[in-house]
Write a protein that holds these residues in place. Structure first.
Motif, PDB file in Angstrom:
ATOM      1  N   UNK A 194       0.658  41.437  53.829  1.00  0.00           N
ATOM      2  CA  UNK A 194       1.444  40.515  52.930  1.00  0.00           C
ATOM      3  C   UNK A 194       0.823  39.040  53.060  1.00  0.00           C
ATOM      4  N   UNK A 195       0.362  38.629  54.097  1.00  0.00           N
ATOM      5  CA  UNK A 195      -0.076  37.289  54.393  1.00  0.00           C
ATOM      6  C   UNK A 195      -1.509  37.254  53.593  1.00  0.00           C
ATOM      7  N   UNK A 196      -2.350  38.244  53.465  1.00  0.00           N
ATOM      8  CA  UNK A 196      -3.590  38.012  52.783  1.00  0.00           C
ATOM      9  C   UNK A 196      -3.301  38.472  51.332  1.00  0.00           C
ATOM     10  N   UNK A 197      -2.280  39.103  51.132  1.00  0.00           N
ATOM     11  CA  UNK A 197      -1.774  39.191  49.658  1.00  0.00           C
ATOM     12  C   UNK A 197      -1.539  38.029  49.157  1.00  0.00           C
ATOM     13  N   UNK A 198      -0.740  37.049  49.894  1.00  0.00           N
ATOM     14  CA  UNK A 198      -0.253  35.993  49.470  1.00  0.00           C
ATOM     15  C   UNK A 198      -1.382  35.008  49.323  1.00  0.00           C
ATOM     16  N   UNK A 199      -2.333  35.056  50.399  1.00  0.00           N
ATOM     17  CA  UNK A 199      -3.476  33.990  50.325  1.00  0.00           C
ATOM     18  C   UNK A 199      -4.168  34.192  48.850  1.00  0.00           C
ATOM     19  N   UNK A 200      -4.713  35.174  48.574  1.00  0.00           N
ATOM     20  CA  UNK A 200      -5.442  35.699  47.469  1.00  0.00           C
ATOM     21  C   UNK A 200      -4.712  35.423  46.145  1.00  0.00           C
ATOM     22  N   UNK A 201      -3.574  35.917  46.103  1.00  0.00           N
ATOM     23  CA  UNK A 201      -2.828  35.672  45.050  1.00  0.00           C
ATOM     24  C   UNK A 201      -2.587  34.268  44.476  1.00  0.00           C
ATOM     25  N   UNK A 202      -2.291  33.448  45.785  1.00  0.00           N
ATOM     26  CA  UNK A 202      -1.960  32.064  45.197  1.00  0.00           C
ATOM     27  C   UNK A 202      -3.597  31.339  44.963  1.00  0.00           C
ATOM     28  N   UNK A 203      -4.612  31.650  45.332  1.00  0.00           N
ATOM     29  CA  UNK A 203      -5.626  31.061  44.856  1.00  0.00           C
ATOM     30  C   UNK A 203      -6.251  31.769  43.609  1.00  0.00           C
ATOM     31  N   UNK A 204      -5.654  32.608  43.055  1.00  0.00           N
ATOM     32  CA  UNK A 204      -5.984  33.055  41.653  1.00  0.00           C
ATOM     33  C   UNK A 204      -5.473  32.131  40.617  1.00  0.00           C
ATOM     34  N   UNK A 205      -4.320  31.181  41.019  1.00  0.00           N
ATOM     35  CA  UNK A 205      -3.775  30.504  39.913  1.00  0.00           C
ATOM     36  C   UNK A 205      -3.696  28.781  40.661  1.00  0.00           C
ATOM     37  N   UNK A 206      -3.729  28.658  41.737  1.00  0.00           N
ATOM     38  CA  UNK A 206      -3.626  27.270  42.341  1.00  0.00           C
ATOM     39  C   UNK A 206      -4.666  26.428  41.870  1.00  0.00           C
ATOM     40  N   UNK A 207      -5.967  26.594  41.827  1.00  0.00           N
ATOM     41  CA  UNK A 207      -6.928  25.866  41.633  1.00  0.00           C
ATOM     42  C   UNK A 207      -6.852  25.347  40.286  1.00  0.00           C
ATOM     43  N   UNK A 208      -6.291  26.105  39.305  1.00  0.00           N
ATOM     44  CA  UNK A 208      -6.187  25.749  37.629  1.00  0.00           C
ATOM     45  C   UNK A 208      -4.816  24.730  37.522  1.00  0.00           C
ATOM     46  N   UNK A 209      -3.833  25.151  38.544  1.00  0.00           N
ATOM     47  CA  UNK A 209      -2.521  24.363  38.507  1.00  0.00           C
ATOM     48  C   UNK A 209      -2.967  22.774  39.186  1.00  0.00           C
ATOM     49  N   UNK A 210      -3.880  22.952  39.942  1.00  0.00           N
ATOM     50  CA  UNK A 210      -4.484  21.262  40.491  1.00  0.00           C
ATOM     51  C   UNK A 210      -4.879  20.445  39.504  1.00  0.00           C
ATOM     52  N   UNK A 211      -6.039  21.331  38.619  1.00  0.00           N
ATOM     53  CA  UNK A 211      -6.657  20.525  37.613  1.00  0.00           C
ATOM     54  C   UNK A 211      -5.567  20.175  36.321  1.00  0.00           C
ATOM     55  N   UNK A 212      -4.585  20.985  36.271  1.00  0.00           N
ATOM     56  CA  UNK A 212      -3.682  20.870  35.256  1.00  0.00           C
ATOM     57  C   UNK A 212      -2.667  19.533  35.741  1.00  0.00           C
ATOM     58  N   UNK A 213      -2.399  19.522  37.051  1.00  0.00           N
ATOM     59  CA  UNK A 213      -1.772  18.377  37.640  1.00  0.00           C
ATOM     60  C   UNK A 213      -2.567  17.122  37.580  1.00  0.00           C
ATOM     61  N   UNK A 214      -4.013  16.895  37.395  1.00  0.00           N
ATOM     62  CA  UNK A 214      -4.600  15.850  37.136  1.00  0.00           C
ATOM     63  C   UNK A 214      -5.378  15.575  38.159  1.00  0.00           C
ATOM     64  N   UNK A 215      -6.121  16.783  38.962  1.00  0.00           N
ATOM     65  CA  UNK A 215      -7.057  16.438  40.169  1.00  0.00           C
ATOM     66  C   UNK A 215      -8.543  17.382  39.589  1.00  0.00           C
TER      67      UNK A 215
END
Length: 426
Positions: A194-215
């Motif tokens: 579950x820990x590595x499931x969470x890690x890879x799943x988060x980084x499927x979407x987080x980089x784009x969320x950061x860009x959308x938030x202004x970074x």
């Protein structure tokens, strides 16, 4: 290095979609999970050094395939080839071969620290290099690093003339089933999945969320650097409390609550950059603690002589988690919505929190392995003598390996007395 940047810098690839992003991130984990145990066993038969070199060559070829690909499918194939160079178990076995019994736990701890450190450095360096070299440049760099690794193995690693007892490092197929019936080990295997499931799943979407938030993507390293440093220091008190107070279960549960808070912050504060920064910081505090704690618990709980088998299942669970996390998050991001990935992650953390109720702290337990020649026919005598020593909880005499495995209470056990007993019996 690929993890925090692929979702952003892979957009130029033919066939790019969130589903293929997830598959590209996770494909490495699938082949690692499938081949980790077989490659370790092959190193036992054909030699550690030879298998490690072959694995690094396969990894380099996979890196070159990914770097040369114009399509996302080609990158997925390259990532799968990278994972086929599954040499983690062979490396651990080689390290065990090179170290004395009493120093082996320190050697394994140093390797664990180096893995964590390289992960932290890669999270910072990946976005910097990707902004200058692009995704293909990162893959070429990983190919070059694999070649450097071959040089290190051939030129800098001492030639091995002795072998550590197999039960310390190598999985035994006949005993794998036993590991799958132990409820404590199962909890930890599911936990790392579950820990590595969470890690890879988060980084499927987080980089784009950061860009959308202004970074902007080329500034992501400015975020990852302080987060990695602060998260490292944030998890240290948790590890100290877990060990000193014998509160492993409670601290694991606290880490899971912190992870829930991270996912909640990402969900409710997704349009605010500082909210996402808080989410990532909380996530990595919890991740770092769990990543350091779970394998240590596996090593202490595993039955005497079966640590290699227990760690083999654990490693395969870890890489399978990475594959399924990336794949399912990618599918969800494409066919549902990216926020659904956060919701799925939160549900899984709650499931893990529920499972953790039955965890036990392995107070003062330690596995000890002893090399012992000429023990055929004296197994019962040696087992009885060692069992009578203070602090010895379990004895496993393996005549075919010329090894004896002990599970001991470190507060009562005296290694010198065990060695004296073996010397007298010899």
């Amino acid at each position: 290095m690929i993890l925090p940047v692929f979702a952003l810098y892979g957009k130029h690839l033919q066939g790019y979609s969130p589903l293929w992003v997830g598959l590209a991130i996770g494909a490495y984990g699938l082949t690692q999970a499938i081949l980790q145990i077989p490659m370790g066993m092959a190193s036992d038969k054909f030699g550690r050094r030879k298998i490690i070199v072959i694995g690094l060559l396969v990894f380099a070829i996979g890196s070159a395939v990914a770097a040369s690909s114009d399509s996302v499918i080609g990158v997925v194939i390259g990532r799968a080839l990278q994972g086929a160079g599954a040499i983690a178990s062979a490396i651990l076995a080689l390290a065990a071969d090179l170290s004395r019994d009493e120093k082996r736990p320190k050697v394994m701890a140093i390797i664990g620290v180096s893995i964590g450190t390289s992960f932290a450095i890669a999270m910072v360096v990946g976005p910097i290099l990707a902004s200058h070299w692009g995704l293909s440049g990162l893959f070429w760099l990983t190919a070059a690093l694999a070649i450097v690794g071959i040089g290190v193995v051939q030129l800098a690693v001492p030639k091995v003339v002795s072998h550590a007892p197999k039960g310390d490092t190598m999985p035994a197929p006949k005993r794998l089933g036993k590991m799958l019936k132990d409820p404590q080990l199962i909890r930890l295997d599911l936990g790392i999945f579950l820990l590595h499931f969470l890690l890879t799943s988060i980084f499927v979407v987080m980089p784009a969320m950061l860009v959308k938030a202004g970074l902007p993507s080329d500034r992501h390293w400015e975020l990852y650097f302080p987060i990695v440093v602060i998260a490292f220091f944030g998890m240290v008190p948790m590890i100290i409390i877990a060990e000193k107070k014998h509160m492993s279960r409670q601290m694991v549960q606290i880490a899971l609550v912190i992870m829930l808070a991270a996912l909640g912050s990402a969900w409710f504060l997704k349009h605010w950059l500082w909210g996402l920064i808080l989410a990532l910081l909380l996530f990595f505090v919890a991740f770092n603690f769990l990543e350091a704690t779970l394998p240590a618990l596996i090593a202490r709980i595993a039955p005497a002589g079966d640590k290699g088998s227990a760690m083999g299942i654990y490693s395969s669970s870890q890489f399978l988690g990475a594959f399924f996390g990336g794949s399912l998050a990618g599918a969800m991001a494409e066919y549902a919505n990216k926020q659904g990935v956060l919701l799925m992650a939160a549900v899984l953390v709650l499931l893990w929190l529920w499972m953790s109720r039955g965890m036990r702290h392995p107070s003062n337990l330690k596995s000890v392995s002893l090399n012992a020649d000429h023990i055929v026919g004296r197994e019962q005598q040696l087992a009885s003598g060692l069992s009578a020593l203070p602090g010895v909880l379990e004895v496993n005499v393996m005549a075919d390996e010329s090894a004896i495995y002990l599970k001991v209470n470190t507060q009562e056990f005296d290694l010198a007395k065990a060695r004296d007993l073996l010397a007298e019996a010899g």
